[in-house]
Write an enzyme that holds these catalytic residues in place. Structure first.
Site, short mmCIF file in Angstrom:
data_model
loop_
_atom_site.label_atom_id
_atom_site.label_comp_id
_atom_site.label_asym_id
_atom_site.label_seq_id
_atom_site.Cartn_x
_atom_site.Cartn_y
_atom_site.Cartn_z
N GLY A 34 0.81 -1.28 0.07
CA GLY A 34 0.17 -0.02 0.02
C GLY A 34 0.93 1.30 0.23
N HIS A 40 4.36 2.01 -7.81
CA HIS A 40 3.48 1.20 -8.07
C HIS A 40 2.60 1.08 -9.15
CE1 HIS A 40 4.15 1.38 -3.46
NE2 HIS A 40 4.40 0.18 -3.69
N GLN A 64 7.69 -9.13 7.81
CA GLN A 64 9.17 -8.90 7.32
C GLN A 64 9.53 -7.63 8.18
OE1 GLN A 64 6.88 -8.37 3.53
NE2 GLN A 64 8.29 -6.44 3.23
N LYS A 152 13.55 -1.48 -7.93
CA LYS A 152 13.88 -0.73 -6.71
C LYS A 152 14.47 -1.58 -5.53
CE LYS A 152 13.62 2.58 -3.43
NZ LYS A 152 13.23 1.65 -2.08
N GLN A 156 15.21 -8.08 -3.16
CA GLN A 156 13.83 -8.79 -3.13
C GLN A 156 13.56 -9.54 -4.38
OE1 GLN A 156 10.60 -7.45 -1.09
NE2 GLN A 156 9.99 -6.43 -2.92
N MET A 187 11.39 6.34 -6.44
CA MET A 187 10.02 6.34 -5.35
C MET A 187 10.04 5.27 -4.56
SD MET A 187 7.73 8.80 -7.02
CE MET A 187 7.76 9.63 -8.53
N SER A 188 9.40 5.77 -3.27
CA SER A 188 9.51 4.73 -2.12
C SER A 188 8.28 5.23 -1.12
CB SER A 188 10.81 4.72 -1.41
OG SER A 188 10.47 3.82 -0.25
N SER A 189 7.54 4.16 -0.71
CA SER A 189 6.34 4.59 0.14
C SER A 189 7.37 5.37 1.66
CB SER A 189 5.63 3.36 0.76
OG SER A 189 5.24 2.81 -0.49
N ARG A 190 8.32 5.15 2.09
CA ARG A 190 8.96 5.64 3.00
C ARG A 190 9.59 7.10 2.70
NH1 ARG A 190 10.86 -0.23 3.94
NH2 ARG A 190 9.76 -0.63 5.95
O1 PAF Z 1 8.00 -4.69 -1.65
C1 PAF Z 1 7.09 -4.99 -1.06
O2 PAF Z 1 6.30 -3.96 -0.92
C2 PAF Z 1 6.98 -6.13 -0.09
O3 PAF Z 1 8.04 -6.45 0.28
C3 PAF Z 1 6.01 -7.14 -0.83
C4 PAF Z 1 6.80 -7.82 -1.88
C5 PAF Z 1 4.61 -6.72 -1.18
C6 PAF Z 1 5.98 -8.13 0.40
O4 PAF Z 1 5.43 -7.94 1.34
#
Ligand code: PAF
Length: 283
Positions: A34, A40, A64, A152, A156, A187-190
């Site tokens: 979100g 996104h 996580q 980004k 992962q 861009m990052s939510s943080r």
């Molecule tokens: O990148 C993310 O937002 C999260 O690590 C993910 C892949 C949705 C897993 O919770």
């Protein structure tokens, strides 16, 4: 522009996907936590080039986050997210609660080796276990044809590819280029945590990495170039550097000259930890 359908149970998700499958439609998934931004939405657009229907999962995955991390203050803004998804054309928002994803008695963890070694894992030792477990669950719940993840979070992405390969998950994983602001900040939510002065400093991260990647590509000594980048980040106003490292693009083993490489970094700005990465071969 209508808002996507919202479902919050595995049964509801599967019922809708069953209907789409009956109509012969291809299905894509974009897993998110979100607080959606243009990065996104670019994943949704890429997903819709590969499939007729796009599911976006919105789940702030507690497993996580380490106890010291920002789980409680992680931005949550579902109504705004749904408006954004309407603009991008997503068909369904999957918004399970913690009880739906991890019901009482849940006792499984997925640990991926290979590309999870080092980098983020040195500083967030339980992070990829949490990511791999939730991503495996989401992909098994939805069984999409394709799933899109941003470059980004490069490590992962590599871990997710390894997970799907190792477990024979029948899904194509697509890595999507990082979306940046006009100054190169990924861009990052943080980024929402950053004040104006911090934002100016944050924007130096990509500039400094690109300079170091260009130096590496031009033959500079690896430790010299990454050390120089760390010093430049500190001089720019970052107060702690977790890592600046060159790795092989596909396996994330240490980079060898002549191979495709990725320069990855994580650095702290106040209480905010930023990550970014750039291509070494073409920078
Ligand atoms: O990148 C993310 O937002 C999260 O690590 C993910 C892949 C949705 C897993 O919770």
């Amino acid at each position: 522009m209508s808002r996507p359908l919202v479902v919050d149970t595995v049964a509801g998700l599967r019922a809708r996907i069953r209907d789409w499958r009956r109509d012969g439609l291809r299905v894509a998934m974009v897993p998110t936590m979100g607080a959606l931004h243009e990065g996104h939405l670019s994943l949704v657009r890429i997903a819709l080039e590969r499939a007729e229907r796009c599911i976006v999962s919105i789940f702030v995955n507690p497993t996580q986050f380490a106890p010291s991390e920002d789980l409680d203050k992680y931005p949550r803004q579902l109504a705004r997210d749904l408006d954004q998804l309407a603009l991008a054309g997503a068909d369904l928002a999957y918004t399970p609660g913690v009880g739906e994803m991890y019901p009482a008695g849940f006792a499984t963890k997925i640990s991926v080796g290979g590309p999870s070694a080092g980098l983020e894992s040195d500083f967030r030792p339980t992070f990829f276990e949490g990511v791999a477990t939730v991503v495996a669950k989401l992909l098994l719940q939805a069984s999409p044809d394709v799933a899109v993840f941003g470059e980004k979070d490069y490590q992962q992405l590599c871990v997710v590819r390894q997970l799907c390969r190792d477990l024979n998950l029948p899904v194509e994983i697509i890595g999507a280029p990082t979306i940046r602001d006009a100054h190169g900040l990924a861009m990052s939510s943080r980024n929402a945590y950053l004040g104006e002065a911090e934002l100016q400093i944050a924007r130096r991260l990509n500039v400094i990495l690109r300079k170091a990647a260009a130096a590496l590509a031009a033959g500079a000594d690896q430790n010299g170039a990454t050390g120089e980048a760390s010093r430049a980040l500190l001089a720019a106003g970052f107060h702690k550097i977790d890592y600046v490292e060159a790795r092989e693009s596909r396996t994330l083993t240490p980079w060898r000259r002549g191979h495709e490489g990725r320069l990855l970094a994580a650095a702290w700005l106040g209480k905010t930890r930023l990550i970014d990465n750039v291509d070494v071969s073409t920078s």
